[in-house]
Design an enzyme around this catalytic site. Structure first.
Site, PDB file in Angstrom:
ATOM      1  N   CYS A 132       0.814  -1.221   0.000  1.00  0.00           N
ATOM      2  CA  CYS A 132       0.000   0.000   0.000  1.00  0.00           C
ATOM      3  C   CYS A 132       0.845   1.268   0.000  1.00  0.00           C
ATOM      4  O   CYS A 132       0.402   2.294  -0.547  1.00  0.00           O
ATOM      5  CB  CYS A 132      -1.000  -0.012   1.140  1.00  0.00           C
ATOM      6  N   ASP A 133       2.040   1.258   0.573  1.00  0.00           N
ATOM      7  CA  ASP A 133       2.907   2.447   0.564  1.00  0.00           C
ATOM      8  C   ASP A 133       3.154   2.925  -0.866  1.00  0.00           C
ATOM      9  O   ASP A 133       3.305   4.125  -1.114  1.00  0.00           O
ATOM     10  CB  ASP A 133       4.274   2.152   1.183  1.00  0.00           C
ATOM     11  N   ALA A 134       3.218   1.960  -1.779  1.00  0.00           N
ATOM     12  CA  ALA A 134       3.530   2.281  -3.169  1.00  0.00           C
ATOM     13  C   ALA A 134       2.498   3.221  -3.784  1.00  0.00           C
ATOM     14  O   ALA A 134       2.795   3.917  -4.762  1.00  0.00           O
ATOM     15  CB  ALA A 134       3.612   0.993  -3.995  1.00  0.00           C
TER      16      ALA A 134
END
Length: 383
Positions: free
Chosen positions: A172-174
């Site tokens: 999800c950080d991406a």
């Protein structure tokens, strides 16, 4: 023997009282570290003063990570938004020097979103200075990816050598690091092909990692079946902060008539509704969103990203002001309480992939970036 026992007992109690006193004194010192000179009020002068203090502390603190690292990419994005507001040119000058040192290049790993985040700053600098050297390396990298798209699976996330899942947005950080750059590039050069690629990849990730029951994102698929101590699902505070802040940046760049815009707005509003219910009474969010008891300490990087996103949502008419302005107010005031006397932002969870314990002395550049994003958006909202 009884007399000796009594003396030892008494000494034991004295020792315990001493420990309690030291702990109370430490707590007092920690509280004293937070600045009383800053106000958490939502006024332009107060918000400006807070951003200036934190930004100046960062400018005077040497960067610890590679200049093109994702950590600094998040810092640069916050710093460039602050530079647009600041009366001094020193922030733009600092960013320009960073770009000159990196030759305006992205990180070395061609597909990895983490190595693309720095591109947000490059493109903002191009908008201001119109120097092709600021644009061309990022443009070349994105064009190469479009011509050679990765066909790696986003499933079975692993950092093990040979697993190329991180060639796509499989965590999800991406969704902060990658699609923001693609959306900005589409706006800068006016070519919708970047939006088409970005939307396709974003949907693949969101369809896989977004929990429609909780309206939150898993960090990656390793956490699907994991549970916290209270048996709740594991939803990482900063991980969802990356997504929420990323959505605000993406939608800032999207054309109003872009056919897929409602898709991004829908996820944003669902997340905002859920996140508002998870803010604690002091205004913070925690490292674990559904198990704050296990992680009771404040976590300012997540808090900053949520405050930024909600302020943006209010300013752009996606979130009801009466409902969300009190959330923003509490969150900003909480962030101000985490600023030390010298301008250092505390309570930032270190680099990781899941909830971790935090202390008031911990800081990181991405926390500063989030703080500056939040302050800049509040400053604009107050117009």
């Amino acid at each position: 023997m009884k007399t000796i026992d009594c003396i030892e007992n008494r000494n034991s109690w004295v020792t315990r009282l001493s420990i309690v006193f030291v702990l109370l004194l430490t707590a007092h010192v920690n509280n004293a570290q937070t600045t009383s000179q800053l106000s958490g009020k939502l006024t332009r002068p107060a918000v400006y003063q807070a951003m200036e203090k934190v930004a100046d502390w960062q400018l005077n603190t040497p960067l610890q990570h590679n200049l093109t690292d994702w950590t600094n990419g998040a810092l640069y994005k916050g710093m460039v938004e602050w530079a647009k507001i600041a009366d001094s040119s020193k922030y733009y000058n600092w960013l320009y020097q960073v770009g000159e040192k990196t030759n305006w290049q992205l990180g070395q790993r061609k597909y990895l979103a983490d190595d693309h985040a720095v591109g947000m700053m490059y493109l903002e600098m191009y908008r201001k200075y119109h120097e092709k050297k600021m644009l061309e390396p990022t443009l070349k990298s994105l064009d190469w990816i479009m011509k050679h798209p990765s066909h790696a699976s986003i499933k079975n996330f692993s950092y093990k050598k040979g697993n190329n899942c991180t060639d796509r947005w499989s965590w999800c950080d991406a969704l902060f690091m990658g699609p923001t750059v693609w959306a900005t590039m589409a706006n800068v050069n006016g070519k919708k092909k970047y939006l088409k690629f970005m939307t396709k990849e974003y949907k693949a990730t969101a369809d896989y990692l977004f929990d429609t029951n909780e309206d939150l994102f898993y960090r990656d698929d390793r956490y699907f079946d994991m549970r916290e101590a209270n048996d709740k699902k594991i939803f990482w505070g900063r991980g969802n902060g990356w997504v929420f802040a990323g959505l605000a940046i993406i939608m800032t760049e999207l054309p109003e008539n872009y056919k897929e815009r409602p898709y991004f707005e829908d996820i944003f509003k669902k997340m905002a509704t859920k996140l508002a219910t998870l803010q604690d009474s002091s205004g913070y969010w925690h490292a674990s969103l559904l198990d704050p008891q296990s992680y009771p300490a404040p976590e300012t990087s997540a808090t900053a990203f949520y405050v930024y996103g909600m302020a943006w949502g209010i300013a752009n008419g996606l979130l009801n002001k009466e409902t969300y302005l009190p959330v923003v107010q509490k969150g900003w005031n909480a962030l101000i309480q985490a600023v030390h006397l010298d301008g250092k932002l505390g309570w930032v969870q270190p680099i990781g992939a899941d909830p971790k314990h935090v202390t008031s002395d911990m800081t990181e550049v991405y926390g500063v970036g989030g703080f500056l994003l939040a302050g800049s958006e509040i400053y604009k909202m107050l117009q």
